[in-house]
Write a protein that holds these residues in place. Structure first.
Motif, PDB file in Angstrom:
ATOM      1  N   ILE A 235     -14.477  -8.284  25.971  1.00 37.06           N
ATOM      2  CA  ILE A 235     -13.542  -7.566  25.109  1.00 37.06           C
ATOM      3  C   ILE A 235     -14.317  -6.460  24.403  1.00 37.06           C
ATOM      4  N   VAL A 236     -13.756  -5.254  24.403  1.00 37.51           N
ATOM      5  CA  VAL A 236     -14.327  -4.105  23.700  1.00 37.51           C
ATOM      6  C   VAL A 236     -13.281  -3.665  22.696  1.00 37.51           C
ATOM      7  N   SER A 237     -13.578  -3.831  21.411  1.00 34.36           N
ATOM      8  CA  SER A 237     -12.525  -3.657  20.419  1.00 34.36           C
ATOM      9  C   SER A 237     -13.115  -3.454  19.038  1.00 34.36           C
ATOM     10  N   ALA A 238     -12.380  -2.730  18.196  1.00 37.71           N
ATOM     11  CA  ALA A 238     -12.663  -2.781  16.767  1.00 37.71           C
ATOM     12  C   ALA A 238     -12.371  -4.200  16.286  1.00 37.71           C
ATOM     13  N   LEU A 239     -13.240  -4.736  15.458  1.00 36.95           N
ATOM     14  CA  LEU A 239     -13.069  -6.113  15.000  1.00 36.95           C
ATOM     15  C   LEU A 239     -12.252  -6.105  13.707  1.00 36.95           C
ATOM     16  N   GLU A 240     -10.957  -5.855  13.890  1.00 35.86           N
ATOM     17  CA  GLU A 240      -9.990  -5.815  12.798  1.00 35.86           C
ATOM     18  C   GLU A 240      -8.953  -6.909  13.022  1.00 35.86           C
ATOM     19  N   PRO A 241      -8.287  -7.351  11.957  1.00 34.39           N
ATOM     20  CA  PRO A 241      -7.374  -8.502  12.094  1.00 34.39           C
ATOM     21  C   PRO A 241      -6.320  -8.335  13.169  1.00 34.39           C
ATOM     22  N   TYR A 242      -5.701  -7.160  13.267  1.00 37.40           N
ATOM     23  CA  TYR A 242      -4.588  -7.013  14.207  1.00 37.40           C
ATOM     24  C   TYR A 242      -5.035  -7.028  15.662  1.00 37.40           C
ATOM     25  N   LYS A 243      -6.326  -6.915  15.915  1.00 37.06           N
ATOM     26  CA  LYS A 243      -6.831  -6.953  17.287  1.00 37.06           C
ATOM     27  C   LYS A 243      -6.839  -8.364  17.878  1.00 37.06           C
ATOM     28  N   ARG A 244      -6.667  -9.385  17.055  1.00 38.42           N
ATOM     29  CA  ARG A 244      -6.530 -10.780  17.513  1.00 38.42           C
ATOM     30  C   ARG A 244      -7.692 -11.239  18.399  1.00 38.42           C
ATOM     31  N   VAL A 245      -8.899 -10.843  18.017  1.00 33.31           N
ATOM     32  CA  VAL A 245     -10.074 -11.213  18.820  1.00 33.31           C
ATOM     33  C   VAL A 245     -10.275 -12.727  18.800  1.00 33.31           C
ATOM     34  N   GLU A 246      -9.812 -13.394  17.758  1.00 35.02           N
ATOM     35  CA  GLU A 246      -9.933 -14.863  17.727  1.00 35.02           C
ATOM     36  C   GLU A 246      -9.185 -15.491  18.895  1.00 35.02           C
ATOM     37  N   HIS A 247      -8.105 -14.867  19.363  1.00 37.29           N
ATOM     38  CA  HIS A 247      -7.402 -15.380  20.534  1.00 37.29           C
ATOM     39  C   HIS A 247      -8.256 -15.243  21.785  1.00 37.29           C
ATOM     40  N   ALA A 248      -9.023 -14.150  21.869  1.00 38.31           N
ATOM     41  CA  ALA A 248      -9.925 -13.979  23.009  1.00 38.31           C
ATOM     42  C   ALA A 248     -11.012 -15.050  23.002  1.00 38.31           C
ATOM     43  N   ILE A 249     -11.539 -15.352  21.806  1.00 35.86           N
ATOM     44  CA  ILE A 249     -12.563 -16.392  21.691  1.00 35.86           C
ATOM     45  C   ILE A 249     -12.012 -17.739  22.152  1.00 35.86           C
ATOM     46  N   ASP A 250     -10.834 -18.078  21.693  1.00 31.52           N
ATOM     47  CA  ASP A 250     -10.237 -19.361  22.057  1.00 31.52           C
ATOM     48  C   ASP A 250      -9.825 -19.402  23.530  1.00 31.52           C
ATOM     49  N   ALA A 251      -9.342 -18.259  24.049  1.00 32.22           N
ATOM     50  CA  ALA A 251      -8.944 -18.201  25.460  1.00 32.22           C
ATOM     51  C   ALA A 251     -10.151 -18.388  26.370  1.00 32.22           C
ATOM     52  N   ALA A 252     -11.281 -17.761  26.019  1.00 34.59           N
ATOM     53  CA  ALA A 252     -12.494 -17.919  26.825  1.00 34.59           C
ATOM     54  C   ALA A 252     -12.946 -19.373  26.832  1.00 34.59           C
ATOM     55  N   ALA A 253     -12.829 -20.038  25.675  1.00 30.75           N
ATOM     56  CA  ALA A 253     -13.203 -21.455  25.621  1.00 30.75           C
ATOM     57  C   ALA A 253     -12.298 -22.277  26.527  1.00 30.75           C
ATOM     58  N   ARG A 254     -10.997 -22.014  26.491  1.00 27.24           N
ATOM     59  CA  ARG A 254     -10.058 -22.741  27.348  1.00 27.24           C
ATOM     60  C   ARG A 254     -10.333 -22.475  28.825  1.00 27.24           C
ATOM     61  N   ALA A 255     -10.709 -21.231  29.143  1.00 24.27           N
ATOM     62  CA  ALA A 255     -10.978 -20.884  30.538  1.00 24.27           C
ATOM     63  C   ALA A 255     -12.357 -21.359  30.989  1.00 24.27           C
ATOM     64  N   GLY A 256     -13.179 -21.808  30.057  1.00 19.63           N
ATOM     65  CA  GLY A 256     -14.511 -22.295  30.386  1.00 19.63           C
ATOM     66  C   GLY A 256     -15.460 -21.189  30.816  1.00 19.63           C
ATOM     67  N   ARG A 257     -15.298 -20.001  30.229  1.00 23.19           N
ATOM     68  CA  ARG A 257     -16.132 -18.858  30.605  1.00 23.19           C
ATOM     69  C   ARG A 257     -16.794 -18.263  29.362  1.00 23.19           C
ATOM     70  N   PRO A 258     -18.007 -17.743  29.533  1.00 25.03           N
ATOM     71  CA  PRO A 258     -18.658 -17.052  28.412  1.00 25.03           C
ATOM     72  C   PRO A 258     -17.859 -15.810  28.029  1.00 25.03           C
ATOM     73  N   LEU A 259     -18.011 -15.378  26.787  1.00 30.56           N
ATOM     74  CA  LEU A 259     -17.322 -14.188  26.289  1.00 30.56           C
ATOM     75  C   LEU A 259     -18.348 -13.243  25.679  1.00 30.56           C
ATOM     76  N   VAL A 260     -18.223 -11.966  26.020  1.00 29.04           N
ATOM     77  CA  VAL A 260     -19.035 -10.913  25.418  1.00 29.04           C
ATOM     78  C   VAL A 260     -18.106 -10.029  24.602  1.00 29.04           C
ATOM     79  N   ILE A 261     -18.463  -9.807  23.341  1.00 29.31           N
ATOM     80  CA  ILE A 261     -17.664  -8.992  22.436  1.00 29.31           C
ATOM     81  C   ILE A 261     -18.454  -7.751  22.059  1.00 29.31           C
ATOM     82  N   ILE A 262     -17.910  -6.584  22.345  1.00 32.25           N
ATOM     83  CA  ILE A 262     -18.530  -5.314  21.964  1.00 32.25           C
ATOM     84  C   ILE A 262     -17.641  -4.661  20.918  1.00 32.25           C
ATOM     85  N   GLY A 263     -18.226  -4.329  19.777  1.00 32.06           N
ATOM     86  CA  GLY A 263     -17.482  -3.666  18.720  1.00 32.06           C
ATOM     87  C   GLY A 263     -17.884  -4.193  17.356  1.00 32.06           C
ATOM     88  N   THR A 264     -17.479  -3.473  16.327  1.00 31.12           N
ATOM     89  CA  THR A 264     -17.729  -3.877  14.949  1.00 31.12           C
ATOM     90  C   THR A 264     -16.454  -3.665  14.150  1.00 31.12           C
TER      91      THR A 264
END
Length: 404
Positions: A235-264
């Motif tokens: 995921i490449v994103s501004a780390l702001e609340p409306y970007k819902r990056v926490e859903h990406a974190i949880d989805a990666a865990a469910r999919a059993g795959r590592p996650l790389v986050i680029i952005g601040t």
């Protein structure tokens, strides 16, 4: 680049640029504090003009370089720019006053060196800039302000800061909405960056808009057959609340795959805490990365994630341009940018479980994703944007129509 100490570049008393024989165009942008999608659109408009823009009006500028044309443009900032940068979003109730101030400066400059056209790129407030009498104002709208109209709940995050943000929005939302809607007549013509944004402009401002997708650097974001695909999600994103990056974190865990986050962004600390509680393989925060690093990760990722409702989502097209499928929430701009089953998979609900299901569908059906992703991405090229923006601006000055 803007230099606040130099009146030749950033001054509320600067009268304008040098005389020219072609159309004199002034630009406006909410703020220049990072080089993201909105700034790339601003730069693409400036580069498409027959002559360099004569002036730039913006509420905030922290001297982030954009492109030579933007950096060299005489710039006027609002008085809010003197406040600490960390308070920018908390100054939302002062945005109407800031735009009125910029409108007055524009009128002064126009009286000394008249302009032919005002072009704004807006996602918050700068579309309310009032043009001088007789000067058309074309607004490229990324979205009516999310704080006010569509995603206010996303900013009500847990913790003291989230509660203060929610309380402030609740207190000021009604008068700010009224001001935002009442200032829409300052725009002669709206351009929307997606079908979703076109519909939002119609709902909020009761105005029609032409859809012109933003430019994507498909000549830079390209596949590399010599690079092997890996199993991580990106995921490449501004780390702001409306970007819902926490859903990406949880989805990666469910999919059993590592996650790389680029952005601040302002939500980074909360997301790091969330990731620390995740039971997924790993979550890596890389912070801000240059274009080469982003492209390299897009070329190697198993899939790219977009968990939020986005107005368009330039990074999703950049990923596809590198041949990488996208798992995205099936709403907003993703309905324009992701072809379900061909260039990725659309999540049916705004949940981590649904996003993980989209990742699984990609994993089960690799097919010709790389070829289809690249072909689809080319329909959003910079050349297509240049042609489109010049055709629209030619309605207001014929010279725009003669540049190839």
């Amino acid at each position: 680049m803007v230099d606040p100490s130099s009146p030749s570049l950033c001054s509320n008393d600067y009268p304008g640029g040098t005389a020219s024989t072609g159309p004199r165009v002034a630009l406006a942008h909410d703020w220049i504090v990072a080089h993201r999608g909105g700034e790339r659109v601003l730069a693409a408009i400036a580069d498409a003009l027959p002559n360099p823009p004569v002036h730039l009006y913006t509420m905030f500028h922290n001297q982030t370089p954009i492109t030579p044309a933007i950096d060299a443009c005489p710039t006027t900032v609002s008085a809010l720019n003197a406040w600490p940068e960390g308070l920018r979003r908390w100054l939302l109730p002062r945005y109407p006053a800031a735009v009125r101030e910029l409108s007055a400066r524009l009128a002064e400059h126009h009286s000394l060196n008249p302009i032919d056209l005002l072009v704004s790129t807006s996602s918050v407030a700068i579309k309310a800039l009032r043009p001088p009498p007789g000067v058309p104002h074309v607004c490229y709208c990324h979205t009516p302000a999310r704080y006010l109209w569509s995603q206010a709940d996303a900013y009500a995050t847990p913790g003291v800061k989230g509660r203060l943000r929610a309380a402030g929005l609740a207190a000021f939302r009604t008068p700010l909405r009224r001001w935002d809607r009442d200032s829409a007549p300052h725009v002669t013509e709206f351009i929307a960056n997606s079908v979703h944004t076109r519909d939002e402009i119609r709902r909020v401002y009761d105005r029609d808009a032409e859809v012109l997708y933003p430019p994507v650097r498909t000549d830079y974001f390209t596949p590399d057959d010599s690079v092997a695909r890996e199993d991580f999600l990106l995921i490449v994103s501004a780390l702001e609340p409306y970007k819902r990056v926490e859903h990406a974190i949880d989805a990666a865990a469910r999919a059993g795959r590592p996650l790389v986050i680029i952005g601040t962004g302002s939500h980074e600390h909360a997301l790091r805490r969330h990731a620390a509680r995740s039971r997924g393989p790993s979550v890596r925060f890389l912070g801000r990365a240059d274009d080469a690093s982003v492209r390299d990760h897009m070329r190697r990722a198993h899939a790219f994630l977009m968990p939020q409702t986005e107005d368009f989502g330039i990074t999703t097209v950049e990923a596809q341009s590198c041949g990488t499928p996208v798992a995205a929430l099936g709403a907003g701009g993703a309905l324009d940018t992701v072809l379900d089953g061909r260039t990725g998979a659309l999540a049916l609900e705004p949940t981590a479980r649904s996003l993980a299901d989209a990742v699984d569908r990609i994993s089960r059906n690799r097919g010709d994703f790389a070829r289809d992703c690249r072909t689809h991405a080319l329909t959003f090229s910079e050349a297509r944007f240049r042609t489109g923006i010049l055709e629209i601006l030619a309605r207001y000055h014929g010279v725009f129509g003669i540049r190839p």
